[in-house]
Design an enzyme around this catalytic site. Structure first.
Site, short mmCIF file in Angstrom:
data_model
loop_
_atom_site.label_atom_id
_atom_site.label_comp_id
_atom_site.label_asym_id
_atom_site.label_seq_id
_atom_site.Cartn_x
_atom_site.Cartn_y
_atom_site.Cartn_z
N ARG A 28 3.95 13.01 -8.72
CA ARG A 28 3.11 12.15 -9.58
C ARG A 28 2.59 12.95 -10.79
O ARG A 28 2.51 12.43 -11.90
CB ARG A 28 1.96 11.57 -8.75
CG ARG A 28 1.10 10.58 -9.51
CD ARG A 28 0.19 9.77 -8.59
NE ARG A 28 -0.80 9.05 -9.38
CZ ARG A 28 -2.11 9.32 -9.38
NH1 ARG A 28 -2.59 10.29 -8.61
NH2 ARG A 28 -2.92 8.63 -10.15
N HIS A 85 3.24 11.79 -14.59
CA HIS A 85 2.14 11.48 -15.53
C HIS A 85 2.11 12.43 -16.71
O HIS A 85 1.62 12.08 -17.78
CB HIS A 85 0.80 11.49 -14.79
CG HIS A 85 0.54 10.23 -14.03
ND1 HIS A 85 -0.70 9.74 -13.76
CD2 HIS A 85 1.40 9.34 -13.47
CE1 HIS A 85 -0.62 8.60 -13.08
NE2 HIS A 85 0.65 8.35 -12.87
N HIS A 111 8.12 5.62 -5.36
CA HIS A 111 7.05 5.19 -4.45
C HIS A 111 7.47 5.22 -2.98
O HIS A 111 6.70 4.81 -2.11
CB HIS A 111 6.52 3.81 -4.85
CG HIS A 111 5.61 3.87 -6.03
ND1 HIS A 111 5.19 2.77 -6.74
CD2 HIS A 111 5.00 4.94 -6.62
CE1 HIS A 111 4.38 3.15 -7.71
NE2 HIS A 111 4.26 4.46 -7.68
N TRP A 116 3.67 3.35 1.01
CA TRP A 116 4.64 2.27 0.81
C TRP A 116 5.62 2.19 1.98
O TRP A 116 6.16 1.15 2.27
CB TRP A 116 5.44 2.50 -0.48
CG TRP A 116 4.67 2.30 -1.74
CD1 TRP A 116 4.62 1.15 -2.49
CD2 TRP A 116 3.86 3.25 -2.45
NE1 TRP A 116 3.84 1.33 -3.60
CE2 TRP A 116 3.36 2.61 -3.60
CE3 TRP A 116 3.51 4.60 -2.23
CZ2 TRP A 116 2.53 3.26 -4.53
CZ3 TRP A 116 2.70 5.24 -3.15
CH2 TRP A 116 2.21 4.57 -4.28
FE1 DDH Z 1 3.24 5.71 -9.04
N1 DDH Z 1 1.36 5.24 -8.37
N2 DDH Z 1 3.13 4.17 -10.35
N3 DDH Z 1 5.02 6.27 -9.82
N4 DDH Z 1 3.24 7.30 -7.82
C1 DDH Z 1 0.69 5.89 -7.37
C2 DDH Z 1 1.14 6.95 -6.61
C3 DDH Z 1 2.36 7.57 -6.80
C4 DDH Z 1 2.11 3.28 -10.49
C5 DDH Z 1 0.87 3.36 -9.87
C6 DDH Z 1 0.57 4.25 -8.86
C7 DDH Z 1 5.69 5.61 -10.82
C8 DDH Z 1 5.36 4.36 -11.33
C9 DDH Z 1 4.18 3.72 -11.13
C10 DDH Z 1 4.28 8.21 -7.70
C11 DDH Z 1 5.37 8.33 -8.54
C12 DDH Z 1 5.69 7.43 -9.56
C13 DDH Z 1 -0.60 5.27 -7.22
C14 DDH Z 1 -1.66 5.70 -6.21
C15 DDH Z 1 -0.67 4.26 -8.12
C16 DDH Z 1 -1.83 3.30 -8.34
C17 DDH Z 1 -2.48 6.88 -6.75
C18 DDH Z 1 -3.51 7.32 -5.73
O1 DDH Z 1 -4.38 6.51 -5.39
O2 DDH Z 1 -3.44 8.48 -5.28
C19 DDH Z 1 2.50 2.20 -11.38
C20 DDH Z 1 1.62 1.06 -11.80
C21 DDH Z 1 3.78 2.47 -11.75
C22 DDH Z 1 4.66 1.62 -12.59
O3 DDH Z 1 4.12 0.79 -13.39
C23 DDH Z 1 5.96 1.56 -12.47
C24 DDH Z 1 6.81 6.39 -11.25
C25 DDH Z 1 7.75 5.99 -12.40
C26 DDH Z 1 6.82 7.54 -10.47
C27 DDH Z 1 7.76 8.69 -10.52
O4 DDH Z 1 7.50 9.72 -9.99
C28 DDH Z 1 9.06 8.60 -11.22
C29 DDH Z 1 4.06 9.04 -6.53
C30 DDH Z 1 5.01 10.14 -6.02
C31 DDH Z 1 2.85 8.65 -5.98
C32 DDH Z 1 2.18 9.19 -4.70
C33 DDH Z 1 1.14 10.23 -5.06
C34 DDH Z 1 0.41 10.79 -3.87
O5 DDH Z 1 -0.61 11.44 -4.10
O6 DDH Z 1 0.82 10.62 -2.72
#
Ligand code: DDH
Length: 293
Positions: free
Chosen positions: A38, A42, A169, A185
């Protein structure tokens, strides 16, 4: 006693150091991997193709304006995990370290190998972050397909790539004290797979309002007695005629998903970066110059 340090550019040594910290028995599901993925996403997902600003150069989350963006809540855990690696290999920039850590975490979770190149530079102050209004560019999980297209087209991705990226996810979970959403998920959130797509397209997801008022979707898995979740944006992929066929294809064909994911994650890590024929970065984003040139 002096700490043994690697030579400048020895990314293999950094990879080893990242691998060594992934196992974290006291943290979440026992792995630092998901939060590192993540962090990598970001740090790159701020890119704006129209103004050519944002992207993985800079490591702007070290500064309050970007680091304090509510979308980045919780990512300090990822940065803290990586700090000993930076200390042992001080030549690497944060922007390289964060993106490399994401790639290594995916590979070590059983995902595809991600092509990754170094050479990014770090901002030396927050001028560019403030001037270009980098905060507020990441997606909002309460929104629908139109918002996803607006945000990801701005980064230069198409519908197929948006769906493939969302397959990340399959890793990790939501935390009430970070995003407000709750839960994983999939059942095995430290293993990279196409399970996210399988579950999204085959289970019956029910809307659920958390005590905090946050709305998400849930499925209670009786075998494991766990509650799985989907964000409104995840459900939007299923409801949209441009996204839905890719959700099904990736759910049915793991190899296709792994191939497409490797390509698109690598593209994500390169957002905002230009390279010459030798792979050297030509837009270094600050006065330090490309540190590997
Ligand atoms: Fe995500 N994401 N993500 N995400 N994401 C969250 C957690 C993780 C969105 C929202 C959230 C991607 C796209 C999107 C990962 C990877 C990727 C969380 C929860 C939210 C909310 C955070 C928390 O509470 O800790 C949304 C909206 C989108 C979208 O619009 C498509 C993408 C593109 C990626 C990527 O890596 C390519 C990962 C891994 C996590 C889990 C993190 C954790 O601490 O566990």
């Amino acid at each position: 006693m002096s700490v043994s340090q690697s030579k400048k550019g020895d990314f293999a040594a950094v990879r080893q150091a990242i691998k060594a910290l992934l196992h974290q028995p006291e943290y979440d599901d026992g792995s630092a991997g998901p939060v590192l993925v993540r962090l990598a996403w970001h740090s790159s997902g701020t890119y704006d193709i129209n103004t050519d600003t944002g992207g993985s150069n800079g490591a702007g989350m070290r500064y309050e304006y970007e680091g304090g963006d509510p979308a980045n809540a919780g990512l300090q855990h990822a940065r803290v995990f990586l700090e000993p690696v930076k200390e042992a290999h001080p030549w690497i920039t944060y922007s390289d370290l964060w993106t490399l850590a994401g790639a290594v975490a995916i590979e070590e979770a059983g995902g595809p190998s991600i092509s990754w190149q170094g050479g990014r530079t770090d901002f030396v102050d927050d001028t560019k972050i403030l001037k270009n209004k980098i905060a507020g560019r990441l997606p909002d999980a309460t929104q629908g397909a139109g918002h996803l297209r607006k945000v990801f087209y701005r980064m230069g991705f198409n519908d197929q790539e948006i769906v493939a990226l969302s397959g990340a996810h399959t890793l990790g979970r939501c935390h009430g004290d970070r995003s407000g959403f709750e839960g994983p998920w999939v059942n095995n959130p430290t293993r990279f797979s196409n399970q996210y797509f399988k579950l999204l397209s085959t289970l019956e997801w029910k809307p659920k309002t958390l005590p905090s008022g946050v709305k998400q979707f849930m499925y209670y898995d009786e075998d494991t007695e766990t509650e799985l979740m989907m964000l409104p944006t995840d459900m939007a992929l299923l409801a949209d005629p441009g996204f839905e066929p890719w959700v099904r294809r990736y759910g049915e064909d793991k190899d296709l998903f792994f191939r497409d994911f490797a390509k698109v994650f690598s593209k994500l890590m390169e957002l905002g970066i230009e390279r010459d024929a030798e792979g050297r970065i030509t837009n270094t984003d600050n006065e330090l110059g490309g540190y590997l040139s």
